[in-house]
Scaffold this motif. Structure first.
Motif, short mmCIF file in Angstrom:
data_model
loop_
_atom_site.label_atom_id
_atom_site.label_comp_id
_atom_site.label_asym_id
_atom_site.label_seq_id
_atom_site.Cartn_x
_atom_site.Cartn_y
_atom_site.Cartn_z
N ALA A 258 0.90 -0.97 -0.03
CA ALA A 258 -0.04 0.17 -0.15
C ALA A 258 1.01 1.12 -0.04
N TYR A 259 1.87 1.15 0.78
CA TYR A 259 2.78 2.51 1.01
C TYR A 259 3.69 2.49 -0.42
N ASN A 260 3.96 1.40 -1.05
CA ASN A 260 4.62 1.85 -2.18
C ASN A 260 3.85 2.39 -3.30
N HIS A 261 2.43 1.83 -3.16
CA HIS A 261 1.56 2.39 -4.23
C HIS A 261 0.71 3.76 -3.65
N GLU A 262 1.40 4.30 -2.51
CA GLU A 262 0.85 5.70 -1.95
C GLU A 262 -0.53 5.53 -1.78
N GLY A 263 -1.04 4.48 -1.31
CA GLY A 263 -2.33 4.25 -0.84
C GLY A 263 -2.53 3.76 0.79
N THR A 264 -3.67 3.39 1.01
CA THR A 264 -3.88 2.93 2.24
C THR A 264 -4.40 1.65 2.59
N VAL A 265 -4.23 0.86 3.53
CA VAL A 265 -4.78 -0.22 3.86
C VAL A 265 -5.40 -0.20 5.06
N ARG A 266 -7.02 -0.55 5.33
CA ARG A 266 -7.66 -0.28 6.42
C ARG A 266 -8.39 -1.79 6.99
N VAL A 267 -8.60 -1.89 8.02
CA VAL A 267 -9.28 -2.93 8.60
C VAL A 267 -10.62 -2.74 9.43
N ALA A 268 -11.41 -3.20 9.38
CA ALA A 268 -12.84 -3.30 10.01
C ALA A 268 -13.07 -4.57 10.60
N SER A 269 -12.98 -4.69 12.01
CA SER A 269 -13.23 -6.11 12.30
C SER A 269 -14.07 -6.20 13.80
N ARG A 270 -14.58 -7.16 13.83
CA ARG A 270 -15.39 -7.40 14.97
C ARG A 270 -15.12 -8.82 15.55
N GLU A 271 -14.79 -8.95 16.71
CA GLU A 271 -14.37 -10.45 17.20
C GLU A 271 -15.44 -11.45 16.99
N GLY A 272 -15.43 -12.42 16.53
CA GLY A 272 -16.54 -13.63 16.45
C GLY A 272 -17.46 -13.09 15.28
#
Ligand code: ATP
Ligand code: MG
Length: 394
Positions: free
Chosen positions: A351-365
């Motif tokens: 992501a960094y090399n492509h000048e972008g972002t990576v995000r995560v949305a998560s909920r346990e279970g």
């Protein structure tokens, strides 16, 4: 006779006039010389003042705090950073104490130079290095340098070596033990089982080394390739590659691809690695029989890939850290799934090399959704600037 006297007097007068004129010329010459010298002196003084001003600006603007202390310990000079310490509180008081301590050390010990390092609890935590040097007039120059970042990099490097040693030592230890057991074993069935385990451990070492090499290549790649890449092709390739693992756990990998196909300028191999790691995790951390969805999306100037699962999810406290190298939420569980904790570090770097972002949305279970958002890299139409948000995990 009279004429002779007159001629003599006139001659003497002429000599006197000539002498007077010579002296006058000389006086004018000396005056001009004096004026030139005065001009040069003024110029030299102006140059000295300008040089002093420059020196003052350099010292004043230096990020390091610069102190000059008199033999009595009184502060004779403090630049802006040093003044901030003089007027600061908490941690700054400790720095000031160390500055004075070093000054006293030089005065007492007769040494020319002394250094000290300080760790300040913060917040924010800081590490400061102090260097003191005796000046010719008996004053002491103390320079304090913020080495927090240098310390952090050293810590990262140390942790990295410790982690990698541990990651390799465990399977290699197991391999040595398995090989030793096999030497004394005759039972063909047991031998077959042991050799299977040996193979598994060898594959584990090999995949850790592959990930490390890939990560190092991605990290050091200063000029990643910029080729037209179609995201639907990346997804198809990656889905096919993770099919055996998905089939083994009866997980259906479904794709939702926008039409017409999304394209960007990027590094195909890096993008495939990133999406593969996201999909590999989604499969690995999902229950048997569940479903994983891979989506492509397109915004005005960016393209996105989303990998969503309904697996075990990630506890909120770990969300910030899962992108760190070797970080695993549950080490025991990861061991059984064979992970080393390098996959998301690879994704983050891509992501960094492509000048972008990576995000995560998560909920346990309930499951997790990882989203890569990258600028398409194509020439921007007039009046639509691309914003760079950096890398975030949310
Ligand atoms: N989709 C997911 N669902 C739940 N937990 C996840 C998911 N993806 C990552 N994680 C958690 O984040 C950790 C880091 O992931 P990462 O991919 O970096 O390492 P890994 O999968 O353990 O090992 P590797 O990818 O190096 O084989 C994992 O150990 C896991 O705890
Ligand atoms: Mg992984």
């Amino acid at each position: 006779m009279m004429a002779l006297v007159l001629t003599g007097a006139l001659g003497a007068l002429g000599v006197a006039v000539a002498a007077a004129m010579w002296w006058r010329r000389r006086a004018v010459g000396v005056q001009a010389e004096l004026q030139a010298m005065r001009r040069r002196a003024v110029q030299a003084e102006q140059a000295a003042v300008a040089a002093q001003g420059r020196l003052h600006d350099v010292i004043e603007g230096a990020p390091a705090a610069v102190f000059v202390l008199e033999p009595s310990g009184a502060v004779a000079l403090a630049n802006a950073a040093a003044s901030a310490i003089l007027t600061g509180r908490h941690g700054d008081a400790l720095v000031l104490e160390a500055v004075r301590g070093l000054c006293g050390e030089l005065q007492r010990g007769g040494v020319e130079q002394a250094t000290r390092a300080l760790d300040l609890a913060g917040p924010p935590r800081r590490s400061v290095a102090l260097t003191a040097r005796r000046l010719p007039e008996g004053e002491v120059l103390v320079i304090t340098d913020d080495i927090t970042e240098r310390r952090r990099i050293d810590d990262v490097r140390r942790d990295f070596v410790a982690n990698i040693s541990h990651e390799l030592k465990t399977p290699i230890g197991a391999m040595a033990l398995l090989a030793e057991t096999m030497t004394d074993e005759d039972d063909p069935q047991l031998l077959a089982r042991l050799s299977q385990r040996l193979h598994r451990e060898a594959m584990r070492v090999s995949s850790t080394i592959d990930d490390l090499l890939l990560l190092s290549r991605i990290e050091t790649d200063e000029q990643p390739r910029r080729e037209p890449v179609r995201l639907d092709e990346v997804v198809a390739h990656v889905v096919e590659r993770s099919q055996p693992a998905a089939a083994l756990r009866d997980i259906e990998v479904r794709t939702e691809l926008v039409e017409p196909p999304v394209e960007l300028l990027g590094d195909r191999r890096q993008l495939e690695s990133a999406v593969y790691n996201l999909l590999d995790n989604a499969v690995k951390y999902s229950d048997e029989g569940s479903e994983v969805v891979v989506r492509t999306t397109r915004n005005e100037r960016t393209v996105g890939i989303e990998v969503a699962d309904r697996g075990i999810g990630i506890p909120a406290k770990d969300l910030e850290r899962v992108f760190e190298r070797f970080y695993r939420v549950d080490r025991a569980r990861s061991r059984s799934t064979g992970g080393t904790g390098l996959g998301l570090a690879i994704v983050r770097h891509v992501a960094y090399n492509h000048e972008g972002t990576v995000r995560v949305a998560s909920r346990e279970g309930e499951g997790s959704t990882f989203r890569l958002e990258l600028p398409d890299g194509l020439p921007a139409p007039a009046g639509s600037p691309v914003t760079d948000e950096g890398i975030t995990a949310s």
